[in-house]
Write an enzyme that holds these catalytic residues in place. Structure first.
Site, PDB file in Angstrom:
ATOM      1  N   GLU A   1      -3.095  -9.501  -7.777  1.00  0.00           N
ATOM      2  CA  GLU A   1      -2.011  -8.607  -7.433  1.00  0.00           C
ATOM      3  C   GLU A   1      -1.735  -7.223  -8.005  1.00  0.00           C
ATOM      4  O   GLU A   1      -0.823  -6.648  -8.441  1.00  0.00           O
ATOM      5  CB  GLU A   1      -0.671  -9.216  -7.097  1.00  0.00           C
ATOM      6  CG  GLU A   1      -0.760 -10.441  -6.263  1.00  0.00           C
ATOM      7  CD  GLU A   1      -1.269  -9.875  -4.934  1.00  0.00           C
ATOM      8  OE1 GLU A   1      -1.263  -8.777  -4.299  1.00  0.00           O
ATOM      9  OE2 GLU A   1      -1.719 -10.921  -4.121  1.00  0.00           O
ATOM     10  N   GLY A   2      -2.898  -6.702  -8.970  1.00  0.00           N
ATOM     11  CA  GLY A   2      -3.169  -5.596  -9.667  1.00  0.00           C
ATOM     12  C   GLY A   2      -2.879  -6.181 -11.097  1.00  0.00           C
ATOM     13  O   GLY A   2      -1.836  -6.775 -11.512  1.00  0.00           O
TER      14      GLY A   2
END
Length: 580
Positions: free
Chosen positions: A439-440
């Protein structure tokens, strides 16, 4: 592996003090989030998680998900546990009432995921991704898509995924090559043929839910290059008929499962779309605006990944505490009594236990504070919406870094028994290690904090946060100093630093900022407990908060030099010389 005991009282304290749910219940939208209902949900999901998800944690780690003839198989009892989750309505807590949800605050959705994740982090990824898919369709789906897909997603009868990453397009999503070609005529006219391969798709294939709704990023013909040319498509595992029944299987398949360090019961899939040129999808939102729509889902997911830091830290802390109380070794140093004692009586072990506890409670306080700001933004408070935007990278980055630290300390407390698999302590660390990556990455979160988030209201929104902390912390010298320095660094990054300088200092600054907010919110908890809130925590809370303020806040303050050091030193050596 020790059983999971839900930290219900600490969760309720964070929900009331940090998230401010009682104030939210004064709004029309969340009027039914009354105290009795909130307590029933927190206690109920804790009991469910401990009884249904927790017993499968070790089994899932040892046996894992397996791909057999294109079908992902999970260990025994996973299907029964998921069915019970759906039947009891836990998936629907914060979803819209018009689609079968309970319409409760996002805060309570966070609590459901915290308990389920502490009980079984890998299994919890299944409902966690579905929550994000629901939000993306709620905000960007057409009325027909919402009525057709949301009721069964909300109930949990169907699950959802997000498909971004490709072999040549990781963090640079704009480099993706998956395509979507409009269908002009026939039964699928108005839809699209999807072709491409996606990797790292969490719960991309399984048999626990009746259908899987994939949200897939792809590029239309003649779309602009880069991220401006990406569209979002809804691609079901099984086609859905007009009456809601399931039709034939779509042309998509799981090619393989990744062999991972941890979260072994969560099938991480390589997904192939359109091998036979018959994969049908629907456009979600506007053409070439797919990344914006997906960011709705990703923002939710980033908060919930930060939640993973809280819940894996809680599980590791509980296990380390039980072990330290049971493991007897050596007499207490300096004691005239030479009888061996439980290792929790030794100063350094006690320090480690208190550090685990203080960090876990700090992440939880930050998490629920952020969730409360999200809910305030939902009911129309623009300042809260901006503050939530600023807090998200702190929750995700510091929360997950803390999860890794706490699970590592847990192994240390177990000593040699932590390094072998039998105790289960190593599983917590292995499971935790993915959270700073997906998620980054946490570096991307920190970069987001010092670029896009620093730019909100010309930087004044971020500075105002630190100034508010400083005002409240007037009698807490360590926290006051940290908050003042965070405000100073934010101004320096905004007004003087180059982009390279900001990015070079982004990670230490993100840590400083997150610790400042967490310490502030823990201070509020301590004040509430002193005023009679949460009597069960009257003895323990002041100690864990004092440890955080006296030990952890000064460590974060020490990162100032790194945050403002600039980028010059990083580039003195050419890349090839770094290996020499």
């Amino acid at each position: 592996m020790t059983p999971y005991t839900p930290p219900t009282q600490d969760q309720l304290l964070a929900i009331r003090v940090n998230a401010g749910i009682e104030e939210l219940a004064q709004s029309e939208k969340f009027a039914h989030a009354e105290s009795d209902l909130v307590e029933a949900i927190v206690e109920g999901v804790g009991q469910f998680a401990a009884g249904e998800f927790a017993p499968l944690n070790r089994i899932g780690d040892l046996e894992g998900a397996k791909l057999e003839n294109g079908v992902v198989r999970l260990p025994d009892r996973f299907k029964e546990a998921y069915d019970a989750y759906v039947e009891q309505g836990w998936n629907a807590i914060a979803s819209p009432e018009e689609f079968g949800g309970q319409g409760l605050p996002f805060i309570l959705s966070c609590n459901v995921l915290e308990n389920l994740g502490a009980a079984n982090m890998a299994f919890n990824l299944l409902p966690m991704l579905s929550v994000g898919a629901i939000e993306a369709l709620e905000h960007h789906g057409s009325k027909d898509q919402q009525s057709k897909y949301l009721p069964d997603l909300v109930s949990g009868k169907w699950s959802g995924t997000m498909n971004l990453t490709e072999p040549a397009a990781g963090s640079d999503v704009g480099a993706l090559r998956s395509t979507a070609v409009p269908i002009e005529d026939g039964e699928h006219a108005g839809k699209y043929k999807i072709t491409g391969q996606k990797i790292y798709i969490t719960w991309g294939e399984h048999e626990l839910a009746e259908n899987i709704i994939h949200l897939v990023l792809a590029r239309l013909p003649d779309a602009p290059e880069g991220s401006r040319g990406i569209s979002l498509f809804l691609v079901p595992k099984y086609h859905v008929n007009d009456d809601g029944s399931l039709g034939n299987r779509n042309d998509l398949r799981c090619v393989s499962l990744e062999h991972k360090l941890g979260i072994n019961a969560s099938p991480t899939c390589v997904m192939s779309y359109g091998d036979n040129d018959e994969c049908i999808g629907e456009l979600v939102g506007q053409e070439n605006r797919g990344l914006m729509a997906m960011f709705t889902m990703m923002n939710n997911a980033r908060i919930n990944v930060g939640n993973q830091g809280a819940h894996i830290a809680e599980r590791a802390t509980q296990q380390a505490l039980y072990y330290a109380m049971d493991r007897v070794q050596s007499a207490r140093a300096g004691s005239p009594d030479k009888t061996p004692v439980a290792i929790i009586e030794h100063p350094d072990v006690r320090r480690m236990i208190l550090r685990m506890k203080a960090l876990t409670e700090g992440v939880r306080a930050l998490l629920y504070y952020c969730a409360g700001q999200v809910d305030r933004g939902t009911i129309g408070d623009p300042d809260a919406k901006n503050r939530a935007e600023i807090l998200v990278p702190m929750v995700k980055a510091w929360g997950t870094d803390t999860g890794v630290e706490v699970t590592g300390i847990g192994i240390q407390i177990h000593g040699g028994m932590g390094f072998v698999e039998e105790t289960g302590a190593a599983q917590h660390w292995r499971d935790s290690r993915i959270a700073p990556i997906y998620e980054g990455t946490n570096g991307i979160q920190a970069a987001d904090l010092v670029t896009r988030k620093l730019g909100i209201e010309g930087g004044e929104a971020m500075v105002a946060l630190f100034e508010e902390i400083a005002r409240d912390a007037a009698e807490q010298p360590t926290l006051l100093a940290l908050a003042k320095d965070c405000a100073h660094i934010a101004r320096w990054m905004r007004d003087e630093a180059s982009l390279d300088d900001r990015l070079a200092g982004s990670v230490p600054f993100c840590t400083m900022a997150a610790v400042a907010v967490a310490g502030w919110q823990l201070m509020k908890q301590d004040q509430a407990v002193a005023g009679g809130a949460a009597p069960a925590l009257a003895e323990s809370k002041p100690v864990s908060v004092r440890f955080f303020l006296d030990r952890i806040v000064p460590e974060a303050h020490g990162l100032k030099a790194s945050a403002i050091a600039g980028a010059d030193l990083l580039y003195i050596l050419p890349s090839e010389k770094l290996a020499g």
